[in-house]
Scaffold this motif. Sequence first.
Motif, PDB file in Angstrom:
ATOM      1  N   ASN A 173      13.758 -10.080 -31.513  1.00 58.50           N
ATOM      2  CA  ASN A 173      12.570 -10.985 -32.065  1.00 58.50           C
ATOM      3  C   ASN A 173      12.541 -11.360 -33.335  1.00 58.50           C
ATOM      4  OD1 ASN A 173      11.483  -8.740 -32.731  1.00 58.50           O
ATOM      5  ND2 ASN A 173       9.503  -9.346 -31.768  1.00 58.50           N
ATOM      6  N   ALA A 174      13.845 -10.949 -34.162  1.00 55.93           N
ATOM      7  CA  ALA A 174      13.724 -11.363 -35.378  1.00 55.93           C
ATOM      8  C   ALA A 174      14.999 -11.765 -36.017  1.00 55.93           C
ATOM      9  CB  ALA A 174      13.561  -9.950 -36.328  1.00 55.93           C
ATOM     10  N   LEU A 175      15.891 -12.177 -34.871  1.00 57.34           N
ATOM     11  CA  LEU A 175      17.378 -12.849 -35.185  1.00 57.34           C
ATOM     12  C   LEU A 175      17.198 -14.049 -36.078  1.00 57.34           C
ATOM     13  CD1 LEU A 175      19.281 -12.013 -32.203  1.00 57.34           C
ATOM     14  CD2 LEU A 175      19.787 -10.952 -34.171  1.00 57.34           C
ATOM     15  N   GLY A 176      16.515 -15.203 -35.276  1.00 57.00           N
ATOM     16  CA  GLY A 176      16.307 -16.206 -36.200  1.00 57.00           C
ATOM     17  C   GLY A 176      17.271 -17.021 -36.827  1.00 57.00           C
ATOM     18  N   GLN A 180      27.933 -17.404 -27.265  1.00 60.75           N
ATOM     19  CA  GLN A 180      26.682 -17.953 -26.726  1.00 60.75           C
ATOM     20  C   GLN A 180      25.377 -17.283 -27.309  1.00 60.75           C
ATOM     21  OE1 GLN A 180      26.072 -18.183 -22.281  1.00 60.75           O
ATOM     22  NE2 GLN A 180      24.344 -17.243 -22.310  1.00 60.75           N
ATOM     23  N   THR A 181      24.434 -18.143 -27.486  1.00 64.21           N
ATOM     24  CA  THR A 181      23.150 -17.702 -27.912  1.00 64.21           C
ATOM     25  C   THR A 181      21.991 -18.486 -27.203  1.00 64.21           C
ATOM     26  OG1 THR A 181      24.069 -17.485 -30.216  1.00 64.21           O
ATOM     27  CG2 THR A 181      21.678 -17.511 -30.059  1.00 64.21           C
ATOM     28  N   GLN A 182      20.987 -17.314 -26.948  1.00 66.89           N
ATOM     29  CA  GLN A 182      19.964 -18.069 -25.896  1.00 66.89           C
ATOM     30  C   GLN A 182      18.833 -17.504 -26.162  1.00 66.89           C
ATOM     31  OE1 GLN A 182      20.978 -18.431 -21.701  1.00 66.89           O
ATOM     32  NE2 GLN A 182      18.940 -18.040 -21.116  1.00 66.89           N
ATOM     33  N   SER A 183      17.431 -18.446 -26.161  1.00 65.33           N
ATOM     34  CA  SER A 183      16.161 -18.122 -26.572  1.00 65.33           C
ATOM     35  C   SER A 183      15.483 -17.671 -25.281  1.00 65.33           C
ATOM     36  CB  SER A 183      15.413 -19.118 -27.362  1.00 65.33           C
ATOM     37  OG  SER A 183      14.159 -18.758 -27.244  1.00 65.33           O
ATOM     38  N   THR A 186      12.272 -14.019 -28.750  1.00 62.31           N
ATOM     39  CA  THR A 186      13.425 -12.976 -28.383  1.00 62.31           C
ATOM     40  C   THR A 186      14.655 -13.700 -28.139  1.00 62.31           C
ATOM     41  OG1 THR A 186      11.715 -11.505 -27.449  1.00 62.31           O
ATOM     42  CG2 THR A 186      14.031 -11.463 -26.671  1.00 62.31           C
ATOM     43  N   ILE A 187      15.706 -13.448 -28.637  1.00 64.76           N
ATOM     44  CA  ILE A 187      16.936 -14.198 -28.769  1.00 64.76           C
ATOM     45  C   ILE A 187      17.988 -13.103 -28.243  1.00 64.76           C
ATOM     46  CG2 ILE A 187      18.446 -15.418 -30.103  1.00 64.76           C
ATOM     47  CD1 ILE A 187      16.341 -16.340 -31.780  1.00 64.76           C
ATOM     48  N   SER A 188      18.977 -13.711 -27.585  1.00 63.60           N
ATOM     49  CA  SER A 188      20.110 -12.732 -27.146  1.00 63.60           C
ATOM     50  C   SER A 188      21.391 -13.665 -27.772  1.00 63.60           C
ATOM     51  CB  SER A 188      20.031 -12.479 -25.537  1.00 63.60           C
ATOM     52  OG  SER A 188      20.177 -13.420 -25.004  1.00 63.60           O
TER      53      SER A 188
END
Length: 393
Positions: free
Chosen positions: A280-283, A330-333, A306-308
């Motif tokens: 939850n701190a990737l940003g 791939q990046t997803q919120s 939260t990001i994966s």
Amino acid sequence: MKRIEKLERLAAQQAAKKQTIPQAHVTPLHSGKGILELRSRNTTLSIGGRAKLSVIYNSASVGGGSNNGDVFLFPGAIPLDDSGEDGQLTFSARDTRLWFKTRTPTDYGNLNTLLEIDFWGASGNERVGNSHSPRLRHAYIEWGNFTMGQTFTTFMNVSAFPETNTLLAPNMIMVRQPLIRWTKPFKRGNFQIALEQPESTLTDTTGARITPDDDRLPDIASKLSLYGDWGQASLSGLLREIRSDGASVSDEAFGGAIHAGGRIKTFGRDNLRFGLSYGNALGRYVALNGFNAGSIDSQGRISLHTISNGHLAYQHWWNESLRSSFAYSQTQSDNDLSIVPVNKKLSSYHLNLLWSPLSAVTLGLEYIHAMRTLENGLEGELDRFHFAASYNF
């Protein structure tokens, strides 16, 4: 007796040198000597870089006035619902780079420095000059086990990057920033921990990005790296404070993230490269800041997102000079912000053919298909053909 005394002094000096602090043994960004090497009494200066031309065709224009997006693939700028121009051809030499390295032996180990610039600064025009201002990439000191200055964040793994014509596959962990890092080497790897520059990015109630510039604690990043005949892998952690100090309300939130990445040898010179991130701190650390660290409501309260994120790439060598890479990222919120037009999912495919007729020369052709989905359901796609010619000197 004079000769014996001289030999004893030399022996004492050699013994003192053996007791100096060892170097951190971190893989350098530029392992080559460069095109020029100058020596003074104690210091060696090396100069090198690369000249690169990119010829890019995009299915839709994403560059705006400076054409940045038509060259540098910003996943968060992919046009939505065919809103961009149909087709855009761009020539660019902005990814040309120049670096300077110094190496100085001391009683406490080597003192190394690196300064590197490219030409992604302020843009000129395409009518006559096509000029571009130099931009700082790296500027740091390595001495003993410490690194101080601007370079890649400790949280990322450079070895896990796919070899692509683009600057990097877009949905990956990548940040350069000032930091203070300590490295402890051991037989088959090292451990690093760093204090790094903080910067909070938030989404307001309209979907716009704000940067409060109210940071008061550094980002803390750590990484454990392992090396062997099988390849290289790392596990990283990140702790951040996201803060906003408004006129009437001050709020902060603490978050974290983890990242695993590496490059695994398979058959011959083939290899598999990967990266997985969650938190939850990737940003701003992921997808070239295609996502913010959190959102802020009308009362100034902060909620973290939260990001994966992940990428997978396989590189196959056809012969000693010809290779191909296939990559997916791939990046997803995982947050529901459907009332505002912010990114929900970003992804891209890469397929290329790279040829190095000389060790310092690479010619490559790459196809990219990138996709973008917003929280409100809008979607966009981009097809790109990228030819690049580079010479490392």
